[in-house]
Design an enzyme around this catalytic site. Structure first.
Site, short mmCIF file in Angstrom:
data_model
loop_
_atom_site.label_atom_id
_atom_site.label_comp_id
_atom_site.label_asym_id
_atom_site.label_seq_id
_atom_site.Cartn_x
_atom_site.Cartn_y
_atom_site.Cartn_z
CB SER A 154 -4.31 1.37 4.29
OG SER A 154 -3.36 1.15 3.26
CB SER A 188 -0.95 0.00 1.19
OG SER A 188 -1.99 -0.91 0.96
CE LYS A 192 -4.74 1.88 -0.40
NZ LYS A 192 -4.23 0.52 -0.43
#
Length: 438
Positions: free
Chosen positions: A168, A110, A113
């Protein structure tokens, strides 16, 4: 009667961690991340470095193993680092103070991101409304973490970015992806943005960071992406937010059986250097950025912290020792080392500027009459050359004297123009929102 609503499961987030001490900060990222287990078929291609290692930002950054050039009084590097790749860089100057396998291509989880936010935050007003439709989430991977977006409910763009940075939430990424024209268009845009940033180790397949065959990044690229993202005020604010209120799912009914108001619930950042955890204190001066975890990637983290007049970025990827908090312990140890070593250690590389900024600086220099004819070709020709294996420190700025001056000035004023926010302290008071028409 209102239509029955289905809510994607949100992760249970602890609310007892201590708040970050107030400080002037800049945003940066165990526990929950935006992604979890991926299909076994996707694992092999994303864990190992590719045969061709990109060298950008300096030749030493392409070399394996620890890279550091200590001067008199420079402390030793922490001796208990187990991350497969890590980097310590000065967020203001872009100097890389030390690194280990900086360009090793690994699954990013993640932390990817950050690139998603870098590209999309400027495109949507924070108060713009989004309505969730089931088809927007059809591509979410099994076991994805989620902030809890409910079908057919409306959310502001700011709500969605809180879902991305704090929880997240892959559901929040898919919602914003739908607003951005869909998966194919968004993946193409992210890869174009990575190319402009000169993040040449990064290839996006799934914008939420969920494991996918061929999806890679590196400690260098994640640090580069974070540094550029921090130029944006909203990016800094979202990354530094410790807690926020998120709109609930099905609205309550009033006494007439009509949709009433929606209860909000609190979400907390999964960045443990920002909020702390059992046995781990918040790191003084930290202000974000992004953490990640998948079975394939292991734990990944990019953080930013400020001490005195210095702002550092640290990325750690896939520590082999310890528990789910080890990535934060190693990041904290590298922050400590970097703040102590800064001023005595010689840089081993640099975080290069985006190609678009190089081109803009060259054009500005030409307009100012400072460039002249050097025979070096166009600014983009020179900038593109930094992606070769021969690229060394400073080559990314090898254009003209005027461009060098402009880029140096830009680095000097970065912090003054983009101050780091203190971690946002959210009131426990819950917000209530009217339900949208069904």
């Amino acid at each position: 009667m209102p239509r029955r609503l289905r809510m994607r499961r949100a992760l249970a987030l602890p609310l007892s961690a201590a708040l970050l001490p107030a400080a002037a900060l800049l945003p940066a990222a165990t526990a929950a991340s935006a992604t979890t287990t991926a299909p076994a078929a996707a694992t092999a291609a994303t864990t190992a470095a590719t045969d061709e290692t990109t060298v950008i930002g300096g030749e030493r950054l392409g070399a394996p193993g620890p890279q550091v050039d200590p001067g008199p009084g420079t402390p030793d590097l922490p001796d208990d680092l187990s991350s497969r790749a890590w980097i310590v860089a000065d967020a203001e100057t872009g100097e890389v103070l030390a690194a280990h396998n900086a360009h090793l291509r690994l699954a990013p989880a993640s932390t990817l991101k950050m690139l998603f936010a870098n590209a999309l935050i400027p495109k949507f007003d924070s108060e713009e409304l989004y309505t969730a439709e089931p088809e927007h989430f059809a591509g979410m991977g099994a076991g994805s973490s989620a902030v809890g977006i409910a079908d057919h409910q409306t959310y502001t763009v700011e709500d969605l970015w809180h879902g991305v940075f704090l929880a997240s939430g892959n559901d929040a990424v898919h919602a914003l992806t739908a607003m951005n024209g869909g998966l194919e268009a968004t993946v193409a845009e992210l890869n174009e943005r990575a190319a402009d940033l000169q993040a040449l180790d990064t290839h996006v397949v799934s914008p939420d960071g969920y494991d996918a065959e061929g999806q890679t990044s590196s400690a260098y690229d994640l640090t580069l992406i974070a540094r550029d993202g921090l130029k944006n005020e909203d990016f800094r604010r979202y990354a530094a937010t410790a807690r926020a209120e998120f709109p609930g799912g099905a609205p309550a009914e009033d006494e007439d059986g009509e949709p009433g108001e929606r209860e909000a619930y609190q979400i907390q950042s999964t960045n443990r250097l920002l909020v702390g955890d059992r046995g781990l204190e918040p790191y003084p001066g930290v202000a974000g950025v992004k953490n990640g975890y998948t079975t394939n990637a292991g734990y990944t983290f990019t953080g930013v912290a400020e001490r005195g007049d210095r702002v550092l970025l640290v990325t750690c990827m896939d520590p082999s020792d310890g528990d789910s908090l080890q990535v934060y312990r190693e990041t904290a140890a590298l922050f400590d080392w970097g703040f102590e070593a800064a001023g005595s250690v010689e840089p081993v590389g640099e975080l290069v500027p985006p190609l678009s900024e190089i081109e803009a600086a060259a054009r500005e220099a030409q307009l100012a009459g400072d460039s002249g004819d050097t025979g070096a070709g166009t600014p983009l020709d020179a900038a593109a050359a930094t992606g070769t294996r021969e690229a060394g420190i400073g080559s990314v700025l090898g254009l003209t004297g005027g461009v060098l001056v402009l880029m140096a000035v830009a680095a000097y004023v970065f912090h003054r123009k983009h101050p780091l926010p203190a971690a946002t302290r959210q009131s426990p008071e819950r917000r209530r929102r009217s339900a949208p028409p069904s």
